[in-house]
Write a protein that holds these residues in place. Structure first.
Motif, PDB file in Angstrom:
ATOM      1  N   THR A 106       0.855  -1.189   0.000  1.00 12.32           N
ATOM      2  CA  THR A 106       0.000   0.000   0.000  1.00 12.32           C
ATOM      3  C   THR A 106       0.887   1.234   0.000  1.00 12.32           C
ATOM      4  OG1 THR A 106      -1.394  -1.238   1.513  1.00 12.32           O
ATOM      5  CG2 THR A 106      -1.911   1.078   1.244  1.00 12.32           C
ATOM      6  N   ASN A 155     -10.064   8.776  12.478  1.00 13.25           N
ATOM      7  CA  ASN A 155     -10.759   9.410  11.355  1.00 13.25           C
ATOM      8  C   ASN A 155     -11.026  10.864  11.716  1.00 13.25           C
ATOM      9  OD1 ASN A 155     -10.737   6.955  10.159  1.00 13.25           O
ATOM     10  ND2 ASN A 155     -12.891   6.470  10.596  1.00 13.25           N
ATOM     11  N   ALA A 208      -7.196   8.766   2.290  1.00 13.87           N
ATOM     12  CA  ALA A 208      -8.584   8.995   1.922  1.00 13.87           C
ATOM     13  C   ALA A 208      -9.478   7.945   2.557  1.00 13.87           C
ATOM     14  CB  ALA A 208      -8.722   8.923   0.407  1.00 13.87           C
ATOM     15  N   LEU A 209     -10.732   8.335   2.810  1.00 14.03           N
ATOM     16  CA  LEU A 209     -11.757   7.376   3.213  1.00 14.03           C
ATOM     17  C   LEU A 209     -12.767   7.264   2.078  1.00 14.03           C
ATOM     18  CD1 LEU A 209     -12.483   8.295   6.935  1.00 14.03           C
ATOM     19  CD2 LEU A 209     -11.047   6.483   6.022  1.00 14.03           C
ATOM     20  N   MET A 253      -7.364  -5.440   7.126  1.00 13.99           N
ATOM     21  CA  MET A 253      -6.879  -4.780   5.910  1.00 13.99           C
ATOM     22  C   MET A 253      -7.030  -5.768   4.763  1.00 13.99           C
ATOM     23  SD  MET A 253      -3.331  -2.896   6.966  1.00 13.99           S
ATOM     24  CE  MET A 253      -2.434  -4.373   7.468  1.00 13.99           C
ATOM     25  N   ASN A 261      -6.747  -6.044   0.155  1.00 17.61           N
ATOM     26  CA  ASN A 261      -6.559  -5.426  -1.145  1.00 17.61           C
ATOM     27  C   ASN A 261      -7.749  -5.792  -2.033  1.00 17.61           C
ATOM     28  OD1 ASN A 261      -4.145  -4.551  -0.210  1.00 17.61           O
ATOM     29  ND2 ASN A 261      -2.889  -6.056  -1.301  1.00 17.61           N
ATOM     30  N   ILE A 309     -17.191  -3.279   0.100  1.00 17.10           N
ATOM     31  CA  ILE A 309     -17.642  -2.353   1.140  1.00 17.10           C
ATOM     32  C   ILE A 309     -19.067  -2.687   1.584  1.00 17.10           C
ATOM     33  CG2 ILE A 309     -18.300   0.079   1.516  1.00 17.10           C
ATOM     34  CD1 ILE A 309     -15.605   0.849   0.308  1.00 17.10           C
ATOM     35  N   GLN A 328     -18.873   1.946  10.773  1.00 13.26           N
ATOM     36  CA  GLN A 328     -17.499   2.441  10.805  1.00 13.26           C
ATOM     37  C   GLN A 328     -17.044   2.696   9.363  1.00 13.26           C
ATOM     38  OE1 GLN A 328     -16.193   2.591  13.829  1.00 13.26           O
ATOM     39  NE2 GLN A 328     -14.051   3.023  13.416  1.00 13.26           N
ATOM     40  N   ARG A 329     -16.561   3.905   9.104  1.00 18.96           N
ATOM     41  CA  ARG A 329     -16.084   4.208   7.743  1.00 18.96           C
ATOM     42  C   ARG A 329     -14.757   3.507   7.491  1.00 18.96           C
ATOM     43  NH1 ARG A 329     -16.829   8.637  10.233  1.00 18.96           N
ATOM     44  NH2 ARG A 329     -18.801   9.731   9.912  1.00 18.96           N
ATOM     45  N   PRO A 330     -14.637   2.688   6.431  1.00 16.33           N
ATOM     46  CA  PRO A 330     -13.331   2.088   6.137  1.00 16.33           C
ATOM     47  C   PRO A 330     -12.415   3.086   5.446  1.00 16.33           C
ATOM     48  CG  PRO A 330     -14.982   1.272   4.593  1.00 16.33           C
ATOM     49  CD  PRO A 330     -15.694   2.179   5.548  1.00 16.33           C
ATOM     50  N   THR A 331     -11.112   2.917   5.672  1.00 17.34           N
ATOM     51  CA  THR A 331     -10.091   3.677   4.959  1.00 17.34           C
ATOM     52  C   THR A 331      -9.848   3.007   3.607  1.00 17.34           C
ATOM     53  OG1 THR A 331      -9.038   3.918   7.093  1.00 17.34           O
ATOM     54  CG2 THR A 331      -7.750   4.580   5.200  1.00 17.34           C
ATOM     55  N   VAL A 332      -9.775   3.837   2.543  1.00 18.77           N
ATOM     56  CA  VAL A 332      -9.464   3.277   1.218  1.00 18.77           C
ATOM     57  C   VAL A 332      -8.202   3.967   0.712  1.00 18.77           C
ATOM     58  CG1 VAL A 332     -10.260   2.975  -1.148  1.00 18.77           C
ATOM     59  CG2 VAL A 332     -11.880   2.809   0.758  1.00 18.77           C
ATOM     60  N   SER A 333      -7.117   3.212   0.519  1.00 13.39           N
ATOM     61  CA  SER A 333      -5.845   3.822   0.131  1.00 13.39           C
ATOM     62  C   SER A 333      -5.387   3.269  -1.219  1.00 13.39           C
ATOM     63  CB  SER A 333      -4.734   3.520   1.132  1.00 13.39           C
ATOM     64  OG  SER A 333      -5.209   3.556   2.437  1.00 13.39           O
ATOM     65  N   ALA A 391      -6.361  -0.435  -1.177  1.00 10.18           N
ATOM     66  CA  ALA A 391      -6.303  -1.144   0.108  1.00 10.18           C
ATOM     67  C   ALA A 391      -7.443  -0.632   0.977  1.00 10.18           C
ATOM     68  CB  ALA A 391      -4.969  -0.893   0.783  1.00 10.18           C
ATOM     69  N   ASN A 448      -9.076  -0.643   4.861  1.00 15.76           N
ATOM     70  CA  ASN A 448      -8.676  -0.861   6.253  1.00 15.76           C
ATOM     71  C   ASN A 448      -9.866  -0.517   7.126  1.00 15.76           C
ATOM     72  OD1 ASN A 448      -7.335  -1.166   8.631  1.00 15.76           O
ATOM     73  ND2 ASN A 448      -5.778   0.403   8.253  1.00 15.76           N
ATOM     74  N   ILE A 493     -12.195  -1.459  11.091  1.00 16.13           N
ATOM     75  CA  ILE A 493     -12.256  -2.088  12.429  1.00 16.13           C
ATOM     76  C   ILE A 493     -13.569  -2.852  12.504  1.00 16.13           C
ATOM     77  CG2 ILE A 493     -12.280  -1.643  14.916  1.00 16.13           C
ATOM     78  CD1 ILE A 493      -9.675  -0.761  13.405  1.00 16.13           C
ATOM     79  N   ILE A 526     -14.770 -12.954   6.836  1.00 17.46           N
ATOM     80  CA  ILE A 526     -13.616 -13.264   5.983  1.00 17.46           C
ATOM     81  C   ILE A 526     -14.029 -14.109   4.772  1.00 17.46           C
ATOM     82  CG2 ILE A 526     -11.472 -14.612   5.901  1.00 17.46           C
ATOM     83  CD1 ILE A 526     -10.516 -13.240   8.390  1.00 17.46           C
ATOM     84  N   LYS A 577     -13.632 -12.626   0.917  1.00 14.82           N
ATOM     85  CA  LYS A 577     -12.851 -13.365  -0.059  1.00 14.82           C
ATOM     86  C   LYS A 577     -13.709 -13.625  -1.305  1.00 14.82           C
ATOM     87  CE  LYS A 577      -9.675 -17.191  -0.476  1.00 14.82           C
ATOM     88  NZ  LYS A 577      -9.509 -18.617  -0.200  1.00 14.82           N
TER      89      LYS A 577
END
Lengths: 294, 294, 294, 294, 294, 294
Positions: free
Chosen positions: A248, B228, B251-252, C226, C228, C238, C245-250, C259, C261, C263, C273, C277
Motif C-alpha cells: 500500500t 478518522n 482517503a476514506l 486490511m 486489497n 464495502i 465504521q467508515r473504512p479507509t481506502v488507500s 487497500a 482498512n 475495524i 472473511i 474473499k
C-alpha cells in the motif's frame, strides 16, 4: 440436541497436541475451552460439538463416522489404516505442530545398519501396524511388539531396535540410538469423514474452520511493515520488497513523502530492515498480525 | 565448524538478565533458545554461536577475544577494568534492563555520613576493584572484602559499609541502610572486542544485531494511533500530534473524511486521546508495534 | 503529600477482581503494580493514590468520602445501601468482569419453588441486606444468616435456601441446587463520591480514567482488518462491511487496486472473511488493537 | 541484648547446606526457623543468636571472632586460610552433608594428563587460594581465574582446566571432563573461634550443641530391633548380633520366652533379619530412633 | 443412612485450621480425607459423618444442634455468643493450633493509648460482637464496622483502631500497629452440643475422639529415652529423671547392667542427655512416639 | 558387569505405582533412587540391577527371562497371558497398592444390564486380551477395541461399554457409569521368572527382597504399645490384648508395677486404648514401627 438443529462433531486431540490446538483455535477466533475434568470442550459456536480424544484413536472414529472431522497427525491416520479426507495441512511453528519423522533406530554400537539386518529380531514401537507394513515392504520378518511408552530406552535390553517418532533427534542421541531408516514424515492435519464432506452444510462449516485455522497459521510467520519514503526513493524501496505482495502506498501530510505498508515473512525482517533503511526508508515500523488469507 | 564458514561468538548473560535477554532477542526477531542444562543456547542464525556466561565475567572474555561480542552491564565492564567497544545502550522497560546505581551504604543509625568516614573500616562488596578505585579517588584507605552475596545484610555485624547495586532502593530501605555516596550508574550494553569490529564481516553482523535489538526496544514505549477526521478538522488534529513523526493521511470512502495514522510514545496516550477527541478525532484506535527504526 | 499537590484516591478491588483490574489498567495504559504484601498499589500517575480494598467494603468507603472513586460490583453497592455516582460500566470479556446473577436457590429435590415458600425458613447468604430487602418486597419473613463462604454447600443441612451470585450456573448444578428466583444482575463499575465529582480537577481526572478504561474494553472485542481489492470490486466489498465504521481506502502501487482498512467486531470475523474473499478481497490481514474510542 | 546475658553467636550456612542444616538441628531437638527474608534465623534457645552466612565466608568470620562457632565445609576453611577449631565432623547421609572431592579436571579429549601439564595454562575455579597453593606444591605456574559459577562448562573455550568440587562425578561426566588430580576431600564441620573455646560458658554451650548434632547423625544410620526368643535359642540369637552394643533381655508373660531389644546399623538389617529368623527369632520388630549417644 | 444406625455429626474447620486438623486426626489414628471439591470429608469410622464448615460459623451450628460436635476456636465460640460444651482443649505445637491473642491495636504514632481513647471512633474487626461487648465493659461508645479481611492495613485511613487476632505480633509490627489492650486469648477446642452429650452413645463416641486427639497432642512434645546403666549408677541416673513418670528398668544379658526406658518432654532432652551421660548412662537412645495417655 | 559377579535383574514399575514402590523399598531398607531422566534406577545393593518398565509390559519381560523378578499388578500378568511365579502379595495401605476391581460398565441409563446384553456391541478397554477371554467365557461375541486412555469417558459415543479398573468407583460415578459385571480383582505382586527361581543364588536373593518388602508392609498397619500396670491388674490388662502376639512384661523401679510392651494393629488402637485405661493401664504410649517379621 434436536434433529432440526444441524451440528458438526469435531475431535480435539488430547495430550501433547492439546495446548497448541487450543491456542490455534484462539488465533483463528474461536474460544475453545477445555476444563480440567471434562472430555467435552466447549466452543463458542453453537453448531459445533467438540470431544477430546487421543490422536492415536482419532482417525478410527472419523472413518467410522462417529466424528465428522478432527485434528490428528498423519502418522496415526496411517497407523489406523483407514480412509479419511485430508482437508488442511496444519504445520505451524508451535510446540508439537512441527514435522516429526518416524525412524527405525538401534543402539549406536549395535551391528544393525539397515532394515534388512533386523530379520528375526525384536522391535518395539507404539505404531505396530505401520512398522509391520514397512518391514513387509522391505521383505523383512521380525517380531514387532507394542510398547506402552518410553520406547527409546528399550534397546538393547528389551528390544534390538525401535520404530519411533522424533522431532529434533535429541531424545535418540540422549539414548545413544542411531537411525537406520525412515518410515515416514508426519505433521498435524485437519481430517474429515467422506460422508460429512458430501453434506453441503457440514462441508461449508468444515471449510470455514479450515480457512480460519490456516489464516491463523499463515499470520504466525509474517508481520506488517510500515515505512515513510521520499517519493524520489519509492522505486528503490519497492524494489527491495518481495514481489508477491502489493504494498500500500499512501499520502503523507508532507506531499514529498509517502507511506508504504506491506506484509512480509518475519524471518526476512532482519535482512530487509537494514536494506530498506539504506534505500531511504525512515520511521520503519513492524507490527503484529492475527490472521492472513492470501 | 570449518574454517571457511565465518562465525560470530556472542556472550549471553546468565542469571538475572537471562530471561529478559531471551525476550529481547525474540522481539528483535531471533529465536534464542536456552535449554535448562546447556550453556550453549541455540539461535536461528547459523553464523552466530552463543555461550551463556555470568555478566561478571563477560567483559573479561570479550577483552581477551574469547568472545566477539556480548551483553553485560556497564558496572561489570568497569569492575573488570578492561577495554571493550560499547556498541549499543540497551536500556529497556523490562525487568533488570533498567538503570542501577552502585552506592556506598551504611546503617541508618551509623555514624558514617561520607566516604571519608570509612577510613580504616571494613567494607563488603561484590565489586572489589571498582570500590577500591572509588576509595582511592577520595583518598580513603579501607579494608574492602569480597562478598559472596546477601551483601545488604552485612552491616553492622559483618561490615560497617557496603558498595552495592540498587534499582529502586527498596532492598536498602528494608535493611535500614542509608546511602552515603554513589559510585556509578549502570545498565545493560552490547559490547564487542576491538579486533572483531575491525573485521568487516563481523562488524556488519554485530551492527545488524545492534540495529534490531534497538528497534525492538524503541517499539516498547510506543504505539500506533489511527483516527478518522473531517478534512476541516485535520489541521487542528495534526497540531496536537508530536512534531517529530510525520503522520500518514489517507482517503476514506467518504470524501469529506480522512484517516490519520501515526506513531506516538505510549506514555502520552492518556493525555493525547482526550485532546484528539476534543479536536474532532473519531474512531480513535491504538494498536501495538513490534519494532521501530527511527 | 503536601496540601498544594492535588491527589485522587482510587480504590482497587482485592480478591477475585484484582488480577483482571490490574490487566485492565495495563490495557488502558497505566502501570498499576500490586506488590505481594502491600495494600497500597503503585501507579505511574503521581496524582493518583491507590488502595486495595475488598469489593464488599468499597462502596461504603466511597460514600463516606474516604475514597474519591473505586472499582467494585453493582451487587456490593446495593448491599451496602449507600449513594455513589456510577461513572462507567466496565463489563468486559475477562475473568470476573462479566455479568453475575444473584439468585435464590434451593436443593433440586426440595419443596421450595418460589420465594413465598421460604416463609419462616433459614437462608444463608453473604449479602444479608440485599436478601432481606428482596424478601421484604415479596412479603416474606425468613431467618437470613450471614455465610462466611462456601454458601452453595449449605443446603439442605445448614440452610434450606441460599442467595448467591452465579456466573454460568455450574457451581449451582454441581451442588444440585435449583434457582427459585433472581434478586439482581451485577457487573463491575467505576463509581465515585458525589463531592469528588463536584470538584472540577477530580472530575476531569476521573473522566480520563473512565475514558481510557472503556477504550481498553472496547478494543477487546474488536480487530483491525486490511485487504486489497480491485477498484471494480470495491463497492461489493464495502457492502459486506458493517455500516457503522467508515473504512479507509488507500491507493496501491498498482493503480487498479486499492487497500481497505477497517475495524470490526472480532466475533464477526469468521463470517466476514469468507464473504470478503468471495467478493474479491485478497491479502486479507487481521491485526490486533489496544484501545478504541468510538 | 544486655551485657549480663551471655550469648553464643552461631553461623548457619546459606545455600545448598541450608535445608539440611535446618533438618539436622530439628533432629537434634532445636527449632531453627529461617524465614524467607531474614538473615537472622530464630532458634528456641534464648542464649544462642544465629546468623545466615555463605559457607565460603564463614571461616573468615569465625577466625575474626565475629562468630563464636559455625557450620561450614572443610574446603572453605582451607580456602580462607585461617585458623579455627574443628569441634565435630558432621558427615551425614543427607543431601550436601556427604563427602565432596575437589579435583583438577580437563576435557576428556584434552592433552592434559597431570597437574604438570597445566604449566602456563588458564584454570578456572571458585577456590583460587586453594588452587594456587596446590599448584605451588607441584611447582606449577598457571593463571588461576576466579569463576563466578558454572565452572564445569568453561573448558575448553574459557579455560583449559578447572578446580571444582564433585560428589558423585556425574556433573563432570555430563560435561565430558576427566579428573587429572585430587586437591582434597571435604565435608561439613562444626568449627569455633579459639577465644570462644577458652570461655567455659561458651565451651559448654558449643559442646552440648556438638553432642546433640552428633547424636542426631548417629541415629540416622541405626534402628532399634526387638524380637522374641525361646530361652533355649537366646545364645544363638545373641551370637548373630554385633558385639559392640549390649542387647536388653526382658521377661515375657510366657516364662519360656524372652524379649531381646538392641540397636543396630540399618544397612545390616537386610542381612541380619533373615539370620535372626533362622536362629529362632520371632515377632521381629524394627523401630525408628531419633538420637543415639554411644 | 437408616434411622437404626446411630451416627455422630462432626464439624471440621475449613481454612487455616483444616490442614492441621487433618494431621491431628491422622496422629489420633483416624483417616480423615478431604477431597478438593467436597464439603463432606470422609473418615474411616462408619458411625461418624463429617462436614467442613468455617470456624466462624461452627459454634452457631453446634448450639443449634445441626452438629453434635466440632472443632473451632474459643474466639469464635464467644463471638457467636452461644452455649456449647467444651470437651477438650486442643492446644498443640502445630501451625494455627497455638494460642492467639485478640488485641485492640492502633498505629504506632497514633494518639490512642487505652480503650477509653476510642470513644466515638471507628474500629474495624471481623469479630463485631466480641468487640462491642468488650467496649461496653469499658463504658466506651464507638462505631464498630465489620471487616471482610486485611483488617491490619485499615488504620489510619479506613479505621482508627482494629480488634484482631495475633499469634506472634509480627503482622502487627509489619503494619506499624501498637497494642492498646487485650480482648481475650484463644485456641482450638473440641466442643459439643449439650443434647448430644446427654445421649450416652454419642457421649462415649465423642469422649473416645477427645481421648485420642489429646493422646496424639500429648505425644507431640514428648519422646522415649532408653539407656544402659551399671546397677551401681542406677540411683544416680534415676535421680536425674523427672519424677512424674516411672521409668522401666530391665535386665540386660550382662547382669551388672540394666536398661532404663522412660518418656520425657522433648524440650528437656538437650539438658538431660549431657546429665545422663555424666551420671553413667551409656548407649542413650531417643525414639519417637505416636500417642500418650498419661 | 563381569561374568563372575552374579546379578539379579529387577523390574520397577513406571507410572502410578512408581512413587509408592520407591517408598516401599525405602521402608524395606533399600535406597532405590529413580532420577528424572534415567530408566535405570540405582539401588544400594551392588548385586541388583533395576530397570524401569511400564507395569503393562512387565510380566511379558519376566516370562521371557529378560528380567529375573519384578513388581507389577495381577491384572497385567493375566492380560499378558504368560507364566510367572508369584512370590509375594504386596497389598499395602498406600496409594495405588490397594485392591482394584476390573469391571464391565455402561452408562447409568443404558439398556445393558448383563454381559449377555453386549452381544455384537463395541467395548473399549486397555486390557483387550483379558476382556476377550471374559466375554468368551460368557459366550458373548463383541467388538473389543484398544483404548489409549480416558476409557471411562467413551460411553455412549465412542463405545457402549468399557472394561476398566476401579478402586473406589468414584471415577465411574463421576462419569455416570454403572457396573454390569466384574472381571477380576487385582493388586500389586512380586513375580519372578521360573528359571531364576531354580537358581539357588537368585532364589535366596529374591526371597530376601520378598521378606523385607513384606516386613515393611506388615509394619504399616501396626504400632507398638507400652503401658505401666499394677501387678494386680496385669491379668485384666493382658486379657484385653489380642492373643496372637506375646506381650513383653518388664519390671519397673517400683516393684508393684510392671511395664507391658506389645505390637497391635493400628486400627484397633482407638478401641483398645480406652479399654486398657479402664483395666488399669497407665502411661499408655504408642510408638511407630519400621518392619515386622511375624
Amino acid at each position: 440436541m434436536s434433529a432440526s438443529a444441524p451440528s458438526l462433531r469435531l475431535g480435539i486431540p488430547k495430550g501433547s497436541l492439546q495446548e497448541t490446538t487450543q491456542k490455534l483455535f484462539a488465533h483463528a477466533g474461536y474460544n475453545l475451552r477445555i476444563s480440567g475434568r471434562s472430555y467435552y470442550p466447549t466452543i463458542d459456536d453453537a453448531e459445533v460439538q467438540c470431544i477430546l480424544i487421543r490422536p492415536q484413536e482419532m482417525a478410527r472414529y472419523v472413518a467410522q463416522g462417529v466424528l465428522d472431522c478432527a485434528i490428528t497427525g498423519l502418522d496415526w491416520i496411517l497407523e489406523n489404516d483407514v480412509h479419511v479426507e485430508q482437508l488442511a495441512d496444519l504445520k505451524a511453528p508451535w510446540p508439537n505442530y512441527g514435522v516429526v519423522r518416524w525412524v527405525m533406530a538401534s543402539k549406536e554400537d549395535s551391528p544393525y545398519n539397515s532394515v534388512k539386518d533386523l530379520e528375526g529380531r525384536r522391535i518395539a514401537t507404539e505404531a505396530v501396524g505401520m512398522t509391520k507394513r514397512f518391514l513387509a515392504q522391505h521383505g523383512v520378518n521380525a517380531l514387532v511388539e507394542f510398547s506402552w511408552g518410553a520406547t527409546e530406552v528399550k534397546p538393547p535390553v528389551l528390544a534390538v531396535a525401535i520404530a519411533e517418532a522424533t522431532e529434533t533427534g535429541s531424545t535418540l542421541r540422549a539414548n545413544r540410538l542411531r537411525v537406520i531408516d525412515t518410515l515416514m514424515e508426519s505433521n498435524t492435519q485437519l481430517v474429515a469423514n467422506a460422508r460429512a464432506i458430501a453434506d453441503p452444510w457440514k462441508r461449508e462449516k468444515i471449510e470455514t474452520i479450515a480457512l480460519l485455522l490456516k489464516a491463523a497459521i499463515e499470520a504466525q510467520g509474517r508481520v506488517g511493515l510500515m515505512l515513510n519514503v521520499k517519493r524520489d526513493d519509492l522505486d528503490r524501496v519497492i524494489a527491495q520488497l518481495p514481489a508477491l505482495q502489493r504494498p500500500t502506498v499512501s499520502a503523507l501530510s508532507d506531499p514529498d513523502w509517502v507511506a508504504v505498508n506491506t506484509i512480509i515473512e518475519e524471518r526476512t525482517v532482519r535482512v530487509l530492515i537494514p536494506k530498506l533503511k539504506a534505500a531511504g526508508g525512515q520511521g520503519i515500523v513492524e507490527y503484529p498480525l492475527n490472521k492472513i488469507v492470501l
